[in-house]
Design a protein around this motif. Structure first.
Motif, PDB file in Angstrom:
ATOM      1  N   TYR A   1      34.107  45.798  27.497  1.00  0.00           N
ATOM      2  CA  TYR A   1      34.854  45.762  28.668  1.00  0.00           C
ATOM      3  C   TYR A   1      33.926  45.993  29.768  1.00  0.00           C
ATOM      4  O   TYR A   1      33.153  47.005  29.918  1.00  0.00           O
ATOM      5  N   LEU A   2      34.025  45.071  30.710  1.00  0.00           N
ATOM      6  CA  LEU A   2      33.177  45.017  32.041  1.00  0.00           C
ATOM      7  C   LEU A   2      34.130  45.273  33.307  1.00  0.00           C
ATOM      8  O   LEU A   2      35.304  44.772  33.395  1.00  0.00           O
ATOM      9  N   ASN A   3      33.522  45.759  34.338  1.00  0.00           N
ATOM     10  CA  ASN A   3      34.381  45.991  35.737  1.00  0.00           C
ATOM     11  C   ASN A   3      34.432  44.409  36.322  1.00  0.00           C
ATOM     12  O   ASN A   3      33.464  43.934  36.819  1.00  0.00           O
ATOM     13  N   PRO A   4      35.673  43.937  36.386  1.00  0.00           N
ATOM     14  CA  PRO A   4      35.621  42.684  36.974  1.00  0.00           C
ATOM     15  C   PRO A   4      35.491  42.822  38.670  1.00  0.00           C
ATOM     16  O   PRO A   4      35.670  43.876  39.109  1.00  0.00           O
ATOM     17  N   GLY A   5      34.936  41.515  39.089  1.00  0.00           N
ATOM     18  CA  GLY A   5      34.786  41.640  40.573  1.00  0.00           C
ATOM     19  C   GLY A   5      33.410  41.474  40.954  1.00  0.00           C
ATOM     20  O   GLY A   5      32.180  41.616  40.185  1.00  0.00           O
TER      21      GLY A   5
ATOM     22  N   GLY B   1      32.291  49.860  50.198  1.00  0.00           N
ATOM     23  CA  GLY B   1      31.237  49.270  49.410  1.00  0.00           C
ATOM     24  C   GLY B   1      30.306  48.531  49.990  1.00  0.00           C
ATOM     25  O   GLY B   1      30.524  48.058  51.206  1.00  0.00           O
ATOM     26  N   GLN B   2      29.075  48.466  49.755  1.00  0.00           N
ATOM     27  CA  GLN B   2      28.017  47.855  50.465  1.00  0.00           C
ATOM     28  C   GLN B   2      28.162  46.584  50.537  1.00  0.00           C
ATOM     29  O   GLN B   2      27.888  46.071  51.707  1.00  0.00           O
ATOM     30  N   ALA B   3      28.628  45.916  49.330  1.00  0.00           N
ATOM     31  CA  ALA B   3      28.711  44.293  49.538  1.00  0.00           C
ATOM     32  C   ALA B   3      30.282  43.972  49.516  1.00  0.00           C
ATOM     33  O   ALA B   3      30.697  42.752  49.361  1.00  0.00           O
ATOM     34  N   ALA B   4      30.949  44.916  50.205  1.00  0.00           N
ATOM     35  CA  ALA B   4      32.337  44.736  50.349  1.00  0.00           C
ATOM     36  C   ALA B   4      32.664  43.874  51.471  1.00  0.00           C
ATOM     37  O   ALA B   4      32.149  43.875  52.570  1.00  0.00           O
TER      38      ALA B   4
ATOM     39  N   ASN C   1      41.264  50.820  43.684  1.00  0.00           N
ATOM     40  CA  ASN C   1      41.008  49.262  43.450  1.00  0.00           C
ATOM     41  C   ASN C   1      41.024  48.834  44.752  1.00  0.00           C
ATOM     42  O   ASN C   1      41.360  49.559  45.977  1.00  0.00           O
ATOM     43  N   GLY C   2      40.795  47.564  45.131  1.00  0.00           N
ATOM     44  CA  GLY C   2      40.740  46.816  46.176  1.00  0.00           C
ATOM     45  C   GLY C   2      41.138  45.417  46.208  1.00  0.00           C
ATOM     46  O   GLY C   2      41.285  44.843  45.143  1.00  0.00           O
TER      47      GLY C   2
ATOM     48  N   GLU D   1      38.441  37.068  50.210  1.00  0.00           N
ATOM     49  CA  GLU D   1      37.146  36.464  50.119  1.00  0.00           C
ATOM     50  C   GLU D   1      36.368  36.520  48.506  1.00  0.00           C
ATOM     51  O   GLU D   1      35.717  35.623  48.057  1.00  0.00           O
ATOM     52  N   ALA D   2      36.536  37.650  48.049  1.00  0.00           N
ATOM     53  CA  ALA D   2      35.977  37.906  46.700  1.00  0.00           C
ATOM     54  C   ALA D   2      36.787  38.971  45.753  1.00  0.00           C
ATOM     55  O   ALA D   2      37.575  39.685  46.614  1.00  0.00           O
ATOM     56  N   GLY D   3      36.333  38.983  44.651  1.00  0.00           N
ATOM     57  CA  GLY D   3      37.055  39.962  43.866  1.00  0.00           C
ATOM     58  C   GLY D   3      36.495  41.462  43.933  1.00  0.00           C
ATOM     59  O   GLY D   3      35.245  41.514  44.262  1.00  0.00           O
ATOM     60  N   ILE D   4      37.377  42.402  44.084  1.00  0.00           N
ATOM     61  CA  ILE D   4      36.967  43.882  44.290  1.00  0.00           C
ATOM     62  C   ILE D   4      36.848  44.487  43.006  1.00  0.00           C
ATOM     63  O   ILE D   4      37.911  44.717  42.461  1.00  0.00           O
ATOM     64  N   GLN D   5      35.668  45.017  42.996  1.00  0.00           N
ATOM     65  CA  GLN D   5      35.743  45.957  41.668  1.00  0.00           C
ATOM     66  C   GLN D   5      36.403  47.416  42.093  1.00  0.00           C
ATOM     67  O   GLN D   5      36.525  47.914  43.045  1.00  0.00           O
ATOM     68  N   PHE D   6      36.919  47.928  40.927  1.00  0.00           N
ATOM     69  CA  PHE D   6      37.568  49.220  40.963  1.00  0.00           C
ATOM     70  C   PHE D   6      36.417  50.372  40.787  1.00  0.00           C
ATOM     71  O   PHE D   6      35.507  50.348  40.065  1.00  0.00           O
TER      72      PHE D   6
END
Length: 429
Positions: free
Chosen positions: A134-138, A164-167, A218-219, A223-228
């Motif tokens: 199981y991996l953290n999606p985003g 997040g730095q890449a958010a 979570n977020g 523009e992109a998927g956000i990891q939790f």
């Protein structure tokens, strides 16, 4: 067939005792060669009657991160099973599976770093294993970071995090809190914002939360998927205790006794679950000469005694509280004063009066002495004429001109003429 033939040869050899021993040895070797293939054949035939399970057969393992539940398809004749969750920080977490159950439920743990889950079951005396990662999606680096929570004043909690730095710029975060029993879940009621982005949460109602609580941030973004980001926190460890209540100090001739009451906390705790730190300072001391802090265990009865410092200085005491197992100190209490500065100030006044009196007395004596000398110089004593007739009777009051001249110092000497009265002779007629 091969068994029957070997038995016939063996019976023949036994019924003819006159057979050569060498022939008997050859017959034994031939007999063993014939029996071994028959054993292999019997094992193969036995295996054909056992049902087999393909090694690549799938159990269709699924993982629900919200409920931390692992499920799979049930198989017939499953007699034993085990679930394993491999966590990067906690290592392996194992759960046994009861017969005819096709699921495992783990306690809450952080999943944002990814976990590896394995299911092992026994079906018809064969162990079947399947692994799920199981991996953290985003997108990497988009999850909230620097997450922390603090409970204060027993009833309030603040949680904060950073973007997040890449958010992406349009990211928006949301906080969810769930109790360890997974029955109560709530979203943050009051968000703290920075340029429109949620970066904190303030809660005024902590009812319903158990000792361990699960926090999930979570977020969302266009523009992109956000990891939790998630974390399991022990609320007792993130609570900052208030200073103790009702601090009092009483002193006798030899000691001073400090007493206080334990602070109010979110959950009722025994006195042994606290520790206190005392800061006792003399008011006249500078910051470089401050006394060391004193740590007092809660099981000492919320009191502390020390030798009385004397009556010459006033002291103050401040106290703060922490958990007995973790020195996470809270805020200091207001300083409580004890002792008295009046004796010290009265002594200072006495010293000042003595010095001032001495100075005034000296100044007065000096002025009087100078005045006496001035009067003596302005009005020196008038010398008296020597009286020869009364010298024998008034020696004590005689004025000696030489002594007077010596005392005056700078007086000029005067010559004294003795005048005698001569009776006038009668004229001759």
């Amino acid at each position: 067939m091969w068994e029957r033939q070997a038995a016939a040869w063996r019976n023949t050899a036994l019924s003819h005792p006159s057979v050569n021993p060498l022939c008997a040895l050859v017959m034994a070797v031939l007999l063993s060669m014939l029996l071994v293939p028959s054993l292999f054949l019997n094992q193969d035939q036995w295996d054909k009657h056992l049902p087999t399970v393909e090694q690549n057969s799938s159990l269709n393992v699924k993982f629900d991160p919200k409920a931390t539940k692992l499920t799979w398809d049930c198989q017939e004749n499953a007699t034993y099973g085990e679930c394993v969750l491999i966590h990067k920080e906690k290592g392996q977490i194992k759960k046994k599976v009861k017969d005819k159950e096709c699921q495992c439920t783990f306690q809450d743990c952080s999943l944002h770093g990814g976990v590896t889950l394995t299911v092992e079951v026994n079906i018809n005396q064969r162990r079947i294993s399947e692994t799920l990662v199981y991996l953290n999606p985003g997108r990497e680096g988009t999850a909230a970071q620097n997450f922390s929570c603090l409970i204060y004043n027993a009833d309030f909690m603040n949680c904060t995090w950073a973007k997040g730095q890449a958010a992406p710029n349009d990211v928006q975060y949301f906080l969810y809190i769930r109790d360890s029993k997974k029955k109560i879940e709530r979203e943050c009621p009051h968000y703290l914002k920075d340029s429109g982005t949620h970066v904190g949460c303030h809660l005024q109602d902590l009812s319903g939360l158990t000792s361990y609580s699960y926090f999930l941030v979570n977020g969302t973004s266009q523009e992109a998927g956000i990891q939790f980001f998630d974390s399991v926190l022990l609320l007792k460890e993130i609570e900052q205790y208030n200073p103790p209540n009702n601090i009092t100090v009483h002193c006798n001739e030899s000691h001073c006794f400090i007493r206080w009451e334990k602070p109010r906390t979110r959950k009722t705790l025994s006195i042994r679950e606290f520790q206190y730190q005392l800061d006792i300072q003399r008011q006249s001391d500078t910051g470089s000469s401050r006394n060391q802090l004193i740590v007092v265990s809660g099981d000492m009865g919320n009191k502390y005694s020390f030798p009385r410092p004397g009556l010459r200085a006033k002291h103050t005491v401040k106290i703060r509280t922490a958990d007995a197992r973790k020195a996470h100190w809270g805020a200091w209490s207001q300083p409580a004063e004890f002792g008295s500065a009046e004796p010290e100030s009265s002594l200072v006044h006495v010293y000042l009066l003595v010095v001032l009196g001495t100075f005034v007395c000296g100044l007065t004596i000096s002025c009087l002495f100078k005045r006496f000398l001035g009067m003596h110089r302005l009005f020196p004593p008038i010398p008296r004429i020597k009286d020869k007739l009364n010298d024998s009777h008034q020696i004590d009051h005689q004025i000696l001109w030489e002594k007077f001249a010596h005392d005056v110092g700078k007086g000029d000497k005067e010559e004294v003429l003795a005048v005698e009265e001569v009776a006038e002779a009668p004229a001759n007629a």
